[in-house]
Design a protein around this motif. Sequence first.
Motif, short mmCIF file in Angstrom:
data_model
loop_
_atom_site.label_atom_id
_atom_site.label_comp_id
_atom_site.label_asym_id
_atom_site.label_seq_id
_atom_site.Cartn_x
_atom_site.Cartn_y
_atom_site.Cartn_z
N GLN A 50 37.72 10.48 125.61
CA GLN A 50 38.61 10.97 125.00
C GLN A 50 38.70 10.76 123.38
OE1 GLN A 50 42.70 8.49 125.34
NE2 GLN A 50 43.64 11.16 125.79
N ASP A 51 38.54 9.65 122.61
CA ASP A 51 38.42 9.27 121.07
C ASP A 51 37.38 10.94 120.96
OD1 ASP A 51 40.18 7.18 120.93
OD2 ASP A 51 38.68 6.13 120.38
N GLY A 54 39.09 14.38 120.83
CA GLY A 54 39.93 14.32 119.93
C GLY A 54 38.93 14.92 118.61
N GLU A 137 38.30 14.52 104.45
CA GLU A 137 39.74 13.47 105.31
C GLU A 137 38.88 13.64 106.93
OE1 GLU A 137 42.44 15.87 102.14
OE2 GLU A 137 42.90 16.78 103.78
N LYS A 141 39.15 9.57 109.41
CA LYS A 141 39.15 8.84 110.67
C LYS A 141 38.92 8.66 111.55
CE LYS A 141 44.02 8.09 112.86
NZ LYS A 141 44.63 6.97 112.47
N MET A 144 37.16 4.91 111.22
CA MET A 144 38.35 4.48 111.88
C MET A 144 37.87 4.01 113.56
SD MET A 144 41.20 4.15 110.07
CE MET A 144 41.30 4.15 108.24
N GLU A 145 37.81 4.81 113.95
CA GLU A 145 37.79 5.34 115.94
C GLU A 145 36.29 4.59 115.98
OE1 GLU A 145 39.44 8.63 117.18
OE2 GLU A 145 41.14 8.55 115.76
N TYR A 147 34.58 2.60 114.58
CA TYR A 147 33.99 1.65 114.56
C TYR A 147 33.48 0.55 116.03
CZ TYR A 147 34.41 -3.43 113.39
OH TYR A 147 34.67 -4.82 112.96
N TYR A 148 35.10 1.00 116.59
CA TYR A 148 35.34 0.31 117.89
C TYR A 148 33.50 0.81 119.49
CZ TYR A 148 38.88 -1.22 116.09
OH TYR A 148 40.20 -2.38 115.22
N PRO B 50 49.12 11.38 113.36
CA PRO B 50 48.49 11.02 114.80
C PRO B 50 47.73 9.43 114.79
CG PRO B 50 47.00 12.82 113.67
CD PRO B 50 47.60 12.59 112.51
N THR B 51 48.28 8.80 115.30
CA THR B 51 48.25 7.37 115.93
C THR B 51 46.22 7.37 115.80
OG1 THR B 51 48.59 7.11 118.22
CG2 THR B 51 49.27 6.27 116.89
N PHE B 52 45.99 8.60 116.65
CA PHE B 52 43.98 8.92 116.93
C PHE B 52 44.07 10.12 117.30
CE2 PHE B 52 45.29 8.06 121.23
CZ PHE B 52 44.18 8.23 122.08
N LEU B 53 42.99 11.04 116.50
CA LEU B 53 42.35 12.12 116.53
C LEU B 53 42.59 12.69 118.21
CD1 LEU B 53 39.75 12.45 113.95
CD2 LEU B 53 42.58 13.37 114.34
N GLY B 54 42.57 12.33 119.28
CA GLY B 54 42.31 12.27 120.26
C GLY B 54 44.01 12.26 120.95
N PRO B 56 46.64 12.40 123.49
CA PRO B 56 46.75 13.58 124.16
C PRO B 56 48.73 14.12 123.90
CG PRO B 56 46.60 11.96 125.00
CD PRO B 56 45.88 11.27 124.59
N ARG B 84 45.24 15.14 108.22
CA ARG B 84 44.71 15.00 108.39
C ARG B 84 44.51 13.99 107.29
NH1 ARG B 84 42.60 20.25 109.04
NH2 ARG B 84 43.32 20.60 106.63
N SER B 85 45.75 13.37 106.11
CA SER B 85 45.02 12.55 105.46
C SER B 85 46.36 11.90 104.70
CB SER B 85 44.05 13.19 103.94
OG SER B 85 43.82 12.27 103.22
N SER B 87 44.74 8.55 106.87
CA SER B 87 44.84 8.53 107.83
C SER B 87 45.97 6.80 108.33
CB SER B 87 43.28 7.43 108.23
OG SER B 87 42.46 8.16 108.12
N TRP B 88 46.34 7.14 109.45
CA TRP B 88 47.36 6.36 109.95
C TRP B 88 46.64 4.60 110.66
CZ3 TRP B 88 46.78 3.14 114.71
CH2 TRP B 88 48.30 2.16 114.98
N THR B 89 46.60 3.45 110.24
CA THR B 89 45.86 2.10 110.67
C THR B 89 47.30 1.28 111.48
OG1 THR B 89 46.53 0.67 109.32
CG2 THR B 89 44.92 2.17 108.92
N ASN B 112 43.33 -7.03 112.74
CA ASN B 112 42.47 -6.10 113.65
C ASN B 112 41.43 -5.14 113.30
OD1 ASN B 112 43.89 -4.77 114.60
ND2 ASN B 112 43.50 -5.44 116.26
N GLU B 113 42.23 -4.39 112.09
CA GLU B 113 41.96 -2.59 112.30
C GLU B 113 41.48 -2.52 110.87
OE1 GLU B 113 42.84 1.29 113.64
OE2 GLU B 113 43.70 -0.29 114.23
N LYS B 114 39.77 -2.31 111.38
CA LYS B 114 38.55 -1.45 109.95
C LYS B 114 39.37 -1.10 108.89
CE LYS B 114 33.89 -1.50 109.17
NZ LYS B 114 33.93 -0.06 108.09
#
Lengths: 266, 114
Positions: A50-51, A54, A137, A141, A144-145, A147-148, B50-54, B56, B84-85, B87-89, B112-114
Amino acid sequence: MKNKSLKNIAIKELLLQLADDDFIHSYRGAEWLGLAPHIEEDVASASISQDTMGHAAIYYKLLEELGEGDADKLAHDRPAKERRNAIILELVNGPGNYMKDPDYDWAFAVVRNYFYTQAKAIKVQSLHSCSYEPLAEVAQKVQMELYYHLMHWKTWFVQLLGSGHLEAVSRMKAAIGKTMPDFAGIFSLGQYGEEMIELGLIESEADLQKKWIEAITPIFESVGLATTIEIGMARGDGRNGQHTEDLEKALKTLSEVYATDKVASW
Amino acid sequence: MATVQLNTEEIYKLLEDVKDPEIDTVSILDLGMVEDVTVSGQDVSVKMLPTFLGCPALSIIQKNVESALRQLPAVKNVSVEFLRSPSWTSDRITEKGKAGLKVFGISSSSTNEK
């Protein structure tokens, strides 16, 4: 003026490569839904897919902003010969179909996912200094994703190869043997590669490939694999529209619903 | 003609009621998704991350923000934009947000967030 249009072409080509790679990779990952080795893995790998979708979506969105047309259309409504993804990513997960008798190869999934995710991490790192600001830009983001994702697939790779289990090790080695001959396609920048490098969009194929080999070599050593890493483009260069029947079939399946009503708002 | 002055404080107050569609114990404000709110006359512009790009749920969140803000009669137009910028962490989640996540069964650590 000529330079300006060449710059636009190079940016669009790079975005198409990034988008199409993640799109088909995510699709192959999604085909594992309900079939992964155990339920925790099913949840984790579905989430990674899913990521990844995205990431494809945001690259298609950047193309939309550049006037290349609707992002959904770019994703669903382009024939195989217009796709820029690397061939290794389009190959089926194994014989059968996810709807009927799937005989998918988890070793191939682990190897392809680990190799690709590591390569993607190196590309995305390079895109941090991309001269096209919107892409730089987005790369922040994505990284970051990623990495996991990388942690996940590296763990599988090391555990299966380091397990000492004969079947696991032999299947993983066979999967590596299957992946390597086409893996150079991931680093290909296609026919506008030189322009991309000159414009400062991304590093050269050779540099990206070298960094990838440097990243995987210690992992190979840790599980006792030979570190003579040779990759090629045995089936051709997907960046230039060369593809296999596997992609044709995948596109037919994934666009089936979209094709029923192309103007619907989903 | 009488004009009603909008202020950003009122807007933020309404945004506190917009929850994450998947986690109804935490607002989009406490998740740190709201980057900026600007008011110009009767028009409100909300810039979000967005917390993550995908994710939904972005279009659902966008609709929920729009309908929450339209409750104010003085609001004419609402525009919601996902940036886009930066980035949310997870560092952007407030203490209240962390408590809300905990109620939902999610523990969050800012390290724990890189």
